[in-house]
Scaffold this active site. Structure first.
Site, PDB file in Angstrom:
ATOM      1  N   ASP A 180       0.816  -1.219   0.000  1.00 22.61           N
ATOM      2  CA  ASP A 180       0.000   0.000   0.000  1.00 22.61           C
ATOM      3  C   ASP A 180       0.854   1.276   0.000  1.00 22.61           C
ATOM      4  OD1 ASP A 180      -2.148  -1.824   0.380  1.00 22.61           O
ATOM      5  OD2 ASP A 180      -1.902  -1.722   2.551  1.00 22.61           O
TER       6      ASP A 180
ATOM      7  N   GLU B   4     -11.318  -0.292  -3.752  1.00 24.26           N
ATOM      8  CA  GLU B   4     -10.628   0.343  -2.623  1.00 24.26           C
ATOM      9  C   GLU B   4      -9.408   1.078  -3.171  1.00 24.26           C
ATOM     10  OE1 GLU B   4      -9.797  -3.075  -0.178  1.00 24.26           O
ATOM     11  OE2 GLU B   4      -8.221  -3.809  -1.499  1.00 24.26           O
TER      12      GLU B   4
HETATM   13  O1  FUB Z   1      -3.175  -3.792   3.210  1.00 26.62           O
HETATM   14  C1  FUB Z   1      -4.480  -3.971   3.714  1.00 26.62           C
HETATM   15  C2  FUB Z   1      -5.498  -3.697   2.647  1.00 26.62           C
HETATM   16  O2  FUB Z   1      -5.239  -4.484   1.478  1.00 26.62           O
HETATM   17  C3  FUB Z   1      -5.464  -2.279   2.133  1.00 26.62           C
HETATM   18  O3  FUB Z   1      -6.063  -1.372   2.990  1.00 26.62           O
HETATM   19  C4  FUB Z   1      -6.139  -2.472   0.823  1.00 26.62           C
HETATM   20  O4  FUB Z   1      -6.019  -1.388  -0.047  1.00 26.62           O
HETATM   21  C5  FUB Z   1      -5.447  -3.705   0.321  1.00 26.62           C
HETATM   22  O5  FUB Z   1      -4.190  -3.417  -0.242  1.00 26.62           O
END
Ligand code: FUB
Length: 439
Positions: free
Chosen positions: A27, A197
């Site tokens: 991320d 997301e």
């Molecule tokens: O790393 C945890 C979660 O997985 C993140 O918040 C999302 O974007 C995905 O990468």
């Protein structure tokens, strides 16, 4: 213990993807700050993996050339969050923004054991980009859905906007002057196709871009949309990052020294979707402002400019006196000495009397060799066990040409003890360089 024979700074000859190898990071939110360096704010995957629930802390990495990255250390742990989930974990994708001398670090974290229904956006602040962050609480008045993956974009007129979202819903709103409240209310970001997301907003030539992960099962891609206004409505433009081989995808688009880059993660080192690693590749625009599909490379990007050599405070060579529990020294007693056999139970290599100066952050550079594709070491500092450290393969040569790094906190003075034990595979340790940060 010796401080003789400090190895020359270890500048990688060329770029490699992933660019962060010693620990698993995901991320990446990249930013260029006023000091001219580029910083990656990343979440941390825990090895051995068990879903994303154990993700416990954030590390920052900085660079002058996009190839040589300094681990600036951990900036926030779930145990530092007074209002957070009692069991900790769930420190998911963060971002950072700068305004009027303060760095604001935004991170999603649940406030209750019922993690999926209690997401909050926490804020920690510091007057430095990569240390000194102190949690200030969470942004009040938000809620109602998966409030994960905050992104904060500060426009040319200094107005700041926050975006977040998961579970197919993305919202955005303007931040108040305090950078910790919302002016008015959050609103749905319209016009995005198949949003999952990982929202990220940037601006180029007066056009705003919102990039995000889509819902392709177990193989998320990155899509984007554009707008003439920071809060939309958005015009969907397409996919610009095909699957990386990892079930999740998450990235940031940044201009550095006149070129554009995509920071993202894949699972190339581990082969495991919960052990991810940050990568960088070039990003190109067409004349009409649309983004070309990013070519995912093994070679990453070329260095931009000169990177200063790492300043080593002290070097501790492996020797008989650093060896214990059945580990053995081979290669003589000089700079070629290496400690082997760390993969045997109880074996260790311990450096005592490590000088922590006046105390504080120090990068540990472990010099090693391994003929494994990926070996691992356990690092313990003054009795405190840190995460497993990756040591990617160096080939069958005997010299300790590999370097694994991790930044820890040392006590003032020379009473620090660093112990390395095997974590996985055959590995030979040649020594330890310590680089103290000037706080
Ligand atoms: O790393 C945890 C979660 O997985 C993140 O918040 C999302 O974007 C995905 O990468």
């Amino acid at each position: 213990m010796t401080t003789q024979g400090i190895p020359k700074a270890f500048i990688k000859p060329a770029g490699h993807n992933p660019v962060i190898t010693s620990i698993y990071t995901a991320d990446p939110s990249a930013h260029v700050w006023e000091d001219g360096r580029i910083y990656i704010y990343a979440s941390h995957d825990i090895d051995p993996p068990r879903g994303c629930d154990l993700m416990d802390a954030y590390h920052v990495f900085s660079s002058d050339d996009l190839v040589n990255w300094v681990d600036e250390g951990e900036i926030l742990h779930s145990r530092d969050v007074a209002w957070g989930r009692p069991e900790g974990g769930f420190m998911w994708a963060p971002d950072c923004a700068y305004k009027d001398g303060t760095y604001y670090f935004y991170y999603p974290h649940p406030s209750g054991s019922d993690w999926n229904d209690t997401w909050k956006i926490g804020v920690a602040t510091s007057d430095k980009p990569a240390s000194g962050f102190v949690d200030q609480g969470y942004i009040e008045g938000l809620g109602g859905f998966a409030m994960i993956d905050p992104c904060v974009f500060v426009d040319d007129d200094s107005r700041a906007y926050m975006y977040y979202g998961g579970g197919s819903k993305c919202q955005g709103g303007e931040l108040g002057e305090d950078m910790m409240s919302i002016k008015g209310s959050m609103q749905d970001m319209t016009g995005l196709e198949d949003f999952h997301e990982a929202a990220w907003v940037f601006k180029r030539g007066g056009l705003y871009y919102l990039t995000y992960a889509d819902n392709l099962e177990d193989n998320n891609r990155m899509r984007y949309a554009t707008s003439r206004h920071p809060l939309g409505p958005w015009t969907y433009q397409g996919i610009f990052l095909e699957p990386t081989g990892c079930s999740t995808t998450h990235g940031s688009v940044v201009e550095y020294k006149g070129q554009w880059y995509l920071f993202y993660h894949n699972q190339d080192i581990s082969g495991h979707g919960n052990l991810r690693s940050v990568c960088i590749d070039s990003l190109h625009f067409n004349e009409d402002g649309t983004i070309q599909t990013v070519v995912q490379t093994k070679s990453s990007v070329k260095p931009v400019g000169e990177a200063p050599e790492a300043e080593i405070s002290a070097y501790y060579a492996a020797s008989v006196s650093t060896t214990g529990g059945g580990a053995e020294v081979t290669g003589g007693s000089g700079a070629e000495a290496v400690v082997r056999g760390l993969d045997a139970g109880g074996a260790y290599c311990e450096f005592g009397g490590v000088d922590g100066g006046s105390g504080g952050r120090a990068a540990m550079y472990i010099h090693y060799s391994t003929d494994e594709a990926l070996a691992k070491l356990n690092l313990t500092v003054n009795g405190h066990a840190y995460t497993l450290i990756n040591a990617p393969g160096t080939g069958s040569g005997k010299e300790a040409v590999g370097v694994a790094s991790f930044t820890v906190r040392l006590q003032p003075g020379t009473q620090n003890t660093i112990r390395l034990t095997g974590g996985h595979g055959r590995i030979a340790v040649g020594g330890l360089s310590v680089s103290r940060f000037e706080e």
